[in-house]
Motif scaffolding. Sequence first.
Motif, PDB file in Angstrom:
ATOM      1  N   MET A  26       0.777  -1.357  -0.015  1.00 40.12           N
ATOM      2  CA  MET A  26       0.023   0.047  -0.014  1.00 40.12           C
ATOM      3  C   MET A  26       0.817   1.224  -0.015  1.00 40.12           C
ATOM      4  O   MET A  26       0.474   2.467  -0.525  1.00 40.12           O
ATOM      5  N   SER A  27       2.063   1.210   0.736  1.00 37.10           N
ATOM      6  CA  SER A  27       2.802   2.369   0.644  1.00 37.10           C
ATOM      7  C   SER A  27       4.475   1.998   0.964  1.00 37.10           C
ATOM      8  O   SER A  27       4.573   0.850   1.266  1.00 37.10           O
ATOM      9  N   SER A  28       5.296   2.935   0.681  1.00 32.40           N
ATOM     10  CA  SER A  28       6.660   2.825   0.875  1.00 32.40           C
ATOM     11  C   SER A  28       6.901   3.113   2.415  1.00 32.40           C
ATOM     12  O   SER A  28       6.093   3.779   2.933  1.00 32.40           O
ATOM     13  N   GLY A  29       7.785   2.607   3.029  1.00 28.99           N
ATOM     14  CA  GLY A  29       8.241   2.796   4.157  1.00 28.99           C
ATOM     15  C   GLY A  29       8.978   4.094   4.477  1.00 28.99           C
ATOM     16  O   GLY A  29       9.104   4.938   3.693  1.00 28.99           O
ATOM     17  N   HIS A  30       9.496   4.276   5.789  1.00 29.59           N
ATOM     18  CA  HIS A  30      10.456   5.297   5.833  1.00 29.59           C
ATOM     19  C   HIS A  30      11.725   5.370   5.477  1.00 29.59           C
ATOM     20  O   HIS A  30      12.171   4.192   5.469  1.00 29.59           O
ATOM     21  N   LEU A  31      12.292   6.469   5.125  1.00 26.61           N
ATOM     22  CA  LEU A  31      13.588   6.445   4.909  1.00 26.61           C
ATOM     23  C   LEU A  31      14.495   6.621   5.943  1.00 26.61           C
ATOM     24  O   LEU A  31      13.917   7.340   7.007  1.00 26.61           O
ATOM     25  N   PRO A  32      15.656   6.114   5.897  1.00 27.33           N
ATOM     26  CA  PRO A  32      16.541   6.013   7.272  1.00 27.33           C
ATOM     27  C   PRO A  32      17.236   7.530   7.730  1.00 27.33           C
ATOM     28  O   PRO A  32      17.351   7.809   8.655  1.00 27.33           O
ATOM     29  N   PHE A  33      17.226   8.205   6.765  1.00 26.76           N
ATOM     30  CA  PHE A  33      17.726   9.688   7.161  1.00 26.76           C
ATOM     31  C   PHE A  33      16.707  10.724   6.632  1.00 26.76           C
ATOM     32  O   PHE A  33      15.892  10.620   6.021  1.00 26.76           O
ATOM     33  N   SER A  34      16.749  11.549   7.684  1.00 27.66           N
ATOM     34  CA  SER A  34      16.010  12.817   7.364  1.00 27.66           C
ATOM     35  C   SER A  34      15.843  13.434   6.025  1.00 27.66           C
ATOM     36  O   SER A  34      16.875  13.441   5.427  1.00 27.66           O
ATOM     37  N   GLY A  35      14.595  13.992   5.568  1.00 31.45           N
ATOM     38  CA  GLY A  35      14.373  14.649   4.255  1.00 31.45           C
ATOM     39  C   GLY A  35      13.926  13.481   3.441  1.00 31.45           C
ATOM     40  O   GLY A  35      13.678  12.390   3.830  1.00 31.45           O
ATOM     41  N   GLY A  36      13.773  13.865   2.263  1.00 30.61           N
ATOM     42  CA  GLY A  36      13.134  13.040   0.970  1.00 30.61           C
ATOM     43  C   GLY A  36      14.096  11.949   0.327  1.00 30.61           C
ATOM     44  O   GLY A  36      15.422  12.081   0.893  1.00 30.61           O
ATOM     45  N   TYR A  37      13.732  11.522  -0.419  1.00 27.01           N
ATOM     46  CA  TYR A  37      14.488  10.527  -1.097  1.00 27.01           C
ATOM     47  C   TYR A  37      15.885  11.214  -1.846  1.00 27.01           C
ATOM     48  O   TYR A  37      16.799  10.694  -1.733  1.00 27.01           O
ATOM     49  N   ALA A  38      15.847  12.507  -2.432  1.00 24.43           N
ATOM     50  CA  ALA A  38      16.860  13.156  -2.663  1.00 24.43           C
ATOM     51  C   ALA A  38      18.049  13.361  -1.609  1.00 24.43           C
ATOM     52  O   ALA A  38      19.195  13.604  -1.893  1.00 24.43           O
ATOM     53  N   GLN A  39      17.764  13.521  -0.278  1.00 29.41           N
ATOM     54  CA  GLN A  39      18.472  13.740   0.659  1.00 29.41           C
ATOM     55  C   GLN A  39      19.288  12.628   1.349  1.00 29.41           C
ATOM     56  O   GLN A  39      19.995  12.569   2.222  1.00 29.41           O
ATOM     57  N   GLN A  40      18.838  11.303   0.918  1.00 30.51           N
ATOM     58  CA  GLN A  40      19.464  10.278   1.219  1.00 30.51           C
ATOM     59  C   GLN A  40      20.594   9.938   0.752  1.00 30.51           C
ATOM     60  O   GLN A  40      21.131  10.402  -0.553  1.00 30.51           O
ATOM     61  N   PRO A  41      21.818   9.200   1.092  1.00 31.40           N
ATOM     62  CA  PRO A  41      23.152   9.008   0.589  1.00 31.40           C
ATOM     63  C   PRO A  41      22.974   8.280  -0.815  1.00 31.40           C
ATOM     64  O   PRO A  41      22.342   7.002  -0.705  1.00 31.40           O
ATOM     65  N   ALA A  42      23.493   8.760  -1.714  1.00 34.81           N
ATOM     66  CA  ALA A  42      23.752   8.030  -3.137  1.00 34.81           C
ATOM     67  C   ALA A  42      24.070   6.668  -2.968  1.00 34.81           C
ATOM     68  O   ALA A  42      23.472   5.928  -3.703  1.00 34.81           O
ATOM     69  N   GLY A  43      24.964   6.434  -2.091  1.00 35.09           N
ATOM     70  CA  GLY A  43      25.386   4.941  -1.906  1.00 35.09           C
ATOM     71  C   GLY A  43      24.390   4.026  -1.443  1.00 35.09           C
ATOM     72  O   GLY A  43      24.198   3.134  -1.638  1.00 35.09           O
ATOM     73  N   LEU A  44      23.706   4.585  -0.367  1.00 34.04           N
ATOM     74  CA  LEU A  44      22.577   3.847   0.198  1.00 34.04           C
ATOM     75  C   LEU A  44      21.593   3.401  -0.892  1.00 34.04           C
ATOM     76  O   LEU A  44      20.969   2.219  -0.937  1.00 34.04           O
ATOM     77  N   ILE A  45      21.172   4.600  -1.691  1.00 35.28           N
ATOM     78  CA  ILE A  45      20.177   4.489  -2.679  1.00 35.28           C
ATOM     79  C   ILE A  45      20.605   3.518  -3.770  1.00 35.28           C
ATOM     80  O   ILE A  45      19.845   2.591  -4.072  1.00 35.28           O
ATOM     81  N   ALA A  46      21.745   3.420  -3.917  1.00 32.22           N
ATOM     82  CA  ALA A  46      22.277   2.548  -5.095  1.00 32.22           C
ATOM     83  C   ALA A  46      22.183   1.241  -4.429  1.00 32.22           C
ATOM     84  O   ALA A  46      21.814   0.076  -5.112  1.00 32.22           O
TER      85      ALA A  46
END
Length: 66
Positions: A26-46
């Motif tokens: 139904m929905s995505s979970g919470h991201l580990p770092f504050s802010g949105g998708y663009a504020q997450q570390p690039a390595g983590l998103i990869a």
Amino acid sequence: MHPANMLDETERTILSLWMACRGNEMSSGHLPFSGGYAQQPAGLIACFNEMSAAAGLINERMPRRG
């Protein structure tokens, strides 16, 4: 050998984060770092993208339940 035994501490942490952030159908979970998708570390998103792709391949090959 169980695949979990092949992971080091960092890899287990990233896997745990990915599992918590996946959410559900139904929905995505919470991201580990504050802010949105663009504020997450690039390595983590990869890493998340790679794990999602691998999970997709596994799910394609798994027999359907029910």
